[in-house]
Design a protein around this motif. Structure first.
Motif, PDB file in Angstrom:
ATOM      1  N   SER A  81       0.810  -1.225   0.000  1.00  0.00           N
ATOM      2  CA  SER A  81       0.000   0.000   0.000  1.00  0.00           C
ATOM      3  C   SER A  81       0.840   1.271   0.000  1.00  0.00           C
ATOM      4  O   SER A  81       0.456   2.280  -0.573  1.00  0.00           O
ATOM      5  CB  SER A  81      -0.946   0.007   1.201  1.00  0.00           C
ATOM      6  OG  SER A  81      -0.206  -0.031   2.412  1.00  0.00           O
ATOM      7  N   THR A  82       1.989   1.226   0.671  1.00  0.00           N
ATOM      8  CA  THR A  82       2.895   2.377   0.717  1.00  0.00           C
ATOM      9  C   THR A  82       4.326   1.856   0.756  1.00  0.00           C
ATOM     10  O   THR A  82       4.564   0.664   0.997  1.00  0.00           O
ATOM     11  CB  THR A  82       2.675   3.251   1.975  1.00  0.00           C
ATOM     12  OG1 THR A  82       3.153   2.532   3.119  1.00  0.00           O
ATOM     13  CG2 THR A  82       1.216   3.633   2.170  1.00  0.00           C
ATOM     14  N   SER A  90       1.542   0.346  -4.770  1.00  0.00           N
ATOM     15  CA  SER A  90       0.411   0.980  -5.449  1.00  0.00           C
ATOM     16  C   SER A  90      -0.655   1.311  -4.409  1.00  0.00           C
ATOM     17  O   SER A  90      -1.364   0.422  -3.930  1.00  0.00           O
ATOM     18  CB  SER A  90      -0.164   0.040  -6.514  1.00  0.00           C
ATOM     19  OG  SER A  90      -1.249   0.655  -7.193  1.00  0.00           O
ATOM     20  N   PRO A  91      -0.746   2.572  -3.998  1.00  0.00           N
ATOM     21  CA  PRO A  91      -1.691   2.946  -2.936  1.00  0.00           C
ATOM     22  C   PRO A  91      -3.133   2.648  -3.325  1.00  0.00           C
ATOM     23  O   PRO A  91      -3.557   2.950  -4.454  1.00  0.00           O
ATOM     24  CB  PRO A  91      -1.468   4.449  -2.774  1.00  0.00           C
ATOM     25  CG  PRO A  91      -0.098   4.702  -3.351  1.00  0.00           C
ATOM     26  CD  PRO A  91       0.042   3.721  -4.462  1.00  0.00           C
ATOM     27  N   PRO A  92      -3.920   2.073  -2.415  1.00  0.00           N
ATOM     28  CA  PRO A  92      -5.350   1.861  -2.675  1.00  0.00           C
ATOM     29  C   PRO A  92      -6.096   3.187  -2.584  1.00  0.00           C
ATOM     30  O   PRO A  92      -5.593   4.156  -2.003  1.00  0.00           O
ATOM     31  CB  PRO A  92      -5.769   0.917  -1.546  1.00  0.00           C
ATOM     32  CG  PRO A  92      -4.824   1.243  -0.439  1.00  0.00           C
ATOM     33  CD  PRO A  92      -3.516   1.573  -1.104  1.00  0.00           C
ATOM     34  N   PRO A  93      -7.295   3.270  -3.158  1.00  0.00           N
ATOM     35  CA  PRO A  93      -8.032   4.542  -3.150  1.00  0.00           C
ATOM     36  C   PRO A  93      -8.410   5.033  -1.754  1.00  0.00           C
ATOM     37  O   PRO A  93      -8.629   6.226  -1.557  1.00  0.00           O
ATOM     38  CB  PRO A  93      -9.285   4.227  -3.994  1.00  0.00           C
ATOM     39  CG  PRO A  93      -9.391   2.735  -3.997  1.00  0.00           C
ATOM     40  CD  PRO A  93      -7.999   2.223  -3.911  1.00  0.00           C
ATOM     41  N   PHE A  94      -8.480   4.129  -0.782  1.00  0.00           N
ATOM     42  CA  PHE A  94      -8.883   4.522   0.578  1.00  0.00           C
ATOM     43  C   PHE A  94      -7.697   4.551   1.533  1.00  0.00           C
ATOM     44  O   PHE A  94      -7.853   4.400   2.730  1.00  0.00           O
ATOM     45  CB  PHE A  94      -9.962   3.579   1.114  1.00  0.00           C
ATOM     46  CG  PHE A  94      -9.864   2.179   0.598  1.00  0.00           C
ATOM     47  CD1 PHE A  94      -8.991   1.272   1.156  1.00  0.00           C
ATOM     48  CD2 PHE A  94     -10.642   1.776  -0.483  1.00  0.00           C
ATOM     49  CE1 PHE A  94      -8.895  -0.013   0.673  1.00  0.00           C
ATOM     50  CE2 PHE A  94     -10.547   0.484  -0.973  1.00  0.00           C
ATOM     51  CZ  PHE A  94      -9.672  -0.421  -0.402  1.00  0.00           C
ATOM     52  N   LEU A  95      -6.483   4.748   0.979  1.00  0.00           N
ATOM     53  CA  LEU A  95      -5.279   4.769   1.817  1.00  0.00           C
ATOM     54  C   LEU A  95      -5.356   5.843   2.892  1.00  0.00           C
ATOM     55  O   LEU A  95      -4.910   5.646   4.014  1.00  0.00           O
ATOM     56  CB  LEU A  95      -4.049   4.996   0.933  1.00  0.00           C
ATOM     57  CG  LEU A  95      -2.709   5.108   1.660  1.00  0.00           C
ATOM     58  CD1 LEU A  95      -2.364   3.801   2.362  1.00  0.00           C
ATOM     59  CD2 LEU A  95      -1.600   5.487   0.684  1.00  0.00           C
ATOM     60  N   TYR A  96      -5.916   7.012   2.551  1.00  0.00           N
ATOM     61  CA  TYR A  96      -5.953   8.131   3.502  1.00  0.00           C
ATOM     62  C   TYR A  96      -7.334   8.306   4.140  1.00  0.00           C
ATOM     63  O   TYR A  96      -7.631   9.376   4.680  1.00  0.00           O
ATOM     64  CB  TYR A  96      -5.532   9.420   2.794  1.00  0.00           C
ATOM     65  CG  TYR A  96      -4.106   9.390   2.309  1.00  0.00           C
ATOM     66  CD1 TYR A  96      -3.041   9.342   3.207  1.00  0.00           C
ATOM     67  CD2 TYR A  96      -3.818   9.395   0.947  1.00  0.00           C
ATOM     68  CE1 TYR A  96      -1.734   9.301   2.766  1.00  0.00           C
ATOM     69  CE2 TYR A  96      -2.499   9.354   0.491  1.00  0.00           C
ATOM     70  CZ  TYR A  96      -1.472   9.308   1.410  1.00  0.00           C
ATOM     71  OH  TYR A  96      -0.165   9.270   0.969  1.00  0.00           O
ATOM     72  N   ALA A  97      -8.152   7.284   4.101  1.00  0.00           N
ATOM     73  CA  ALA A  97      -9.451   7.349   4.774  1.00  0.00           C
ATOM     74  C   ALA A  97      -9.248   7.371   6.285  1.00  0.00           C
ATOM     75  O   ALA A  97      -8.263   6.835   6.789  1.00  0.00           O
ATOM     76  CB  ALA A  97     -10.305   6.166   4.381  1.00  0.00           C
TER      77      ALA A  97
END
Length: 421
Positions: free
Chosen positions: A9-10, A39-46
């Protein structure tokens, strides 16, 4: 030939890499067949998120010396770092000795990461100013992430790290991660608010659980080589040279003017010092500040530190009861104090109490016999011994407190006049 592609993810997703490495080792997938990508997922910064990771038993016993290198290698900027780490585990799993060349590569990458970590830590302001502090840096996101714990220990007061690839936000109790930005044209207040809005990934987001934490593992020789007070403080936060580091909240380093010629050395941090990360801020410290002002001094123009850098205590209910440091505690902290004095090079050193005097003079000291005298020190500077301000707080009656406080102020005045003379 690529057999497995693993997505992290990071670049600091150590827990994800470790889980996948265990599975692939268990399945006997060779290092040459694995492609590691970030490859960061779309909800990495949720604000909160969950994820599933493979669960496989460990097949490898990793020696401690190698294990200490892994987090630092993991956050290095070398494109082959994940391959090298997995190859090391694969070699150990197969009962083979890790080649010297591979070990040397791991050490080199770990050393580079630790140098970057030290540089980042040296940029962090101390806790004297409680207002928000903004730290701009160009360090990579993985390196910044790896220092979240260390930076919050260095400065418990609020701060934000802003970099092109990462925002790290600390609000005196919780740190949060966000994407990077520059904000070159924003005033400080807007920078902080922008960082606050970007950094929403907190403790409930599983993608930020198990970040690779890079430690510096300071030892005596490394401490002695420190070129500045900032680097000494940055290293000390990872000190594990005695057992006091385990129950204490943090290492409490000295603070003040790095060009000060007047040095005050106390015994050890107390409860408030341990929590706030600053020396002499509890009741004894407040008394010291008042006495120093009455003597004509200004704490901001001095350097204040302790002979022992961790709070020694025993828990009693919700309280932590101060315990006097013993000879082994003083000896363990000696490299820190010795280097601190060497770098600062004060003209006058005031030893507040028997622990400080014993640590500096290297012998048993009776404060009443040595008090208020000029003592030549080995480095050519002048030493003065007086009581620790906590002694004044323990006196049983007001008459004794007044008398002894006056003597304490006179000792501080003597130190200031010695510096001037």
């Amino acid at each position: 030939m690529i057999r497995e592609t693993v997505t992290l993810s990071t670049a600091s997703d150590f827990s994800g890499w470790r889980a996948w490495a265990r599975k692939l080792l268990h399945d006997r997938v060779p290092a040459s067949s694995i492609q590691w990508i970030v490859s960061p997922p779309p909800f990495l910064y949720a604000p909160s998120a969950t994820r599933l990771l493979p669960n496989a038993p460990s097949t490898t016993n990793l020696p401690r010396a190698l294990a200490s290198l892994f987090p630092a290698v993991f956050v290095s900027e070398d494109p082959d770092r994940l391959h090298l780490l997995y190859l090391t585990l694969q070699t150990l799993r197969d009962g083979m000795s890790v080649p010297d060349q591979l070990i040397e590569s791991l050490r080199r990458l770990a050393t580079e990461s630790r140098k970057r970590a030290l540089d980042l830590r040296c940029q962090m302001p101390d806790a004297r100013n409680p207002e928000w502090q903004i730290l701009r840096t160009s360090h990579a996101a993985a390196l910044i992430d790896s220092q979240a714990d260390a930076l919050s220990n260095l400065r418990p007061e609020p701060w934000v790290v802003i970099a092109p690839d990462r925002t790290l936000f600390w609000n005196a109790g919780e740190y949060r991660f966000g994407p990077g930005f520059t904000g070159d044209d924003l005033p400080p207040s807007e920078l902080i608010e922008t960082a606050r809005s970007l950094a929403s990934a907190g403790n409930k987001n599983a993608f930020w659980d198990g970040i690779a934490q890079v430690r510096l593992h300071p030892e005596s020789e490394n401490i002695a080589a420190s070129p500045s007070l900032a680097s000494l403080r940055a290293k000390a936060i990872d000190c594990q040279m005695c057992e006091l580091c385990r129950p204490a909240t943090r290492t409490v380093s000295g603070e003040g003017d790095p060009k000060a010629r007047l040095l005050f050395i106390g015994e050890q941090p107390g409860d408030q010092e341990d929590l706030q990360g600053r020396p002499f801020v509890g009741p004894a410290g407040q008394l010291f500040d008042r006495a120093l002002r009455e003597a004509g001094g200004n704490r901001a123009e001095t350097w204040v530190t302790n002979a022992v850098k961790h709070f020694k205590f025993i828990p009693r209910g919700n309280r932590r009861i101060h315990q006097k440091p013993d000879a082994s505690d003083i000896s363990a902290c000696a490299p820190w104090l010795m280097t601190e004095r060497r770098v600062l090079a004060p003209r006058v050193t005031v030893m507040l109490g028997v622990t400080a005097a014993s640590a500096v003079l290297g012998r048993s000291v009776t404060v009443s016999r040595e008090r208020s005298k000029h003592i030549p020190l080995e480095d050519g500077s002048i030493g003065l011994v007086t009581v620790h301000p906590s002694y004044l707080l323990r006196l049983p009656d007001e008459e004794s407190k007044t008398r002894e406080y006056t003597k304490f102020v006179n000792d501080l005045r003597m130190a200031i006049s010695t510096l001037a003379g």
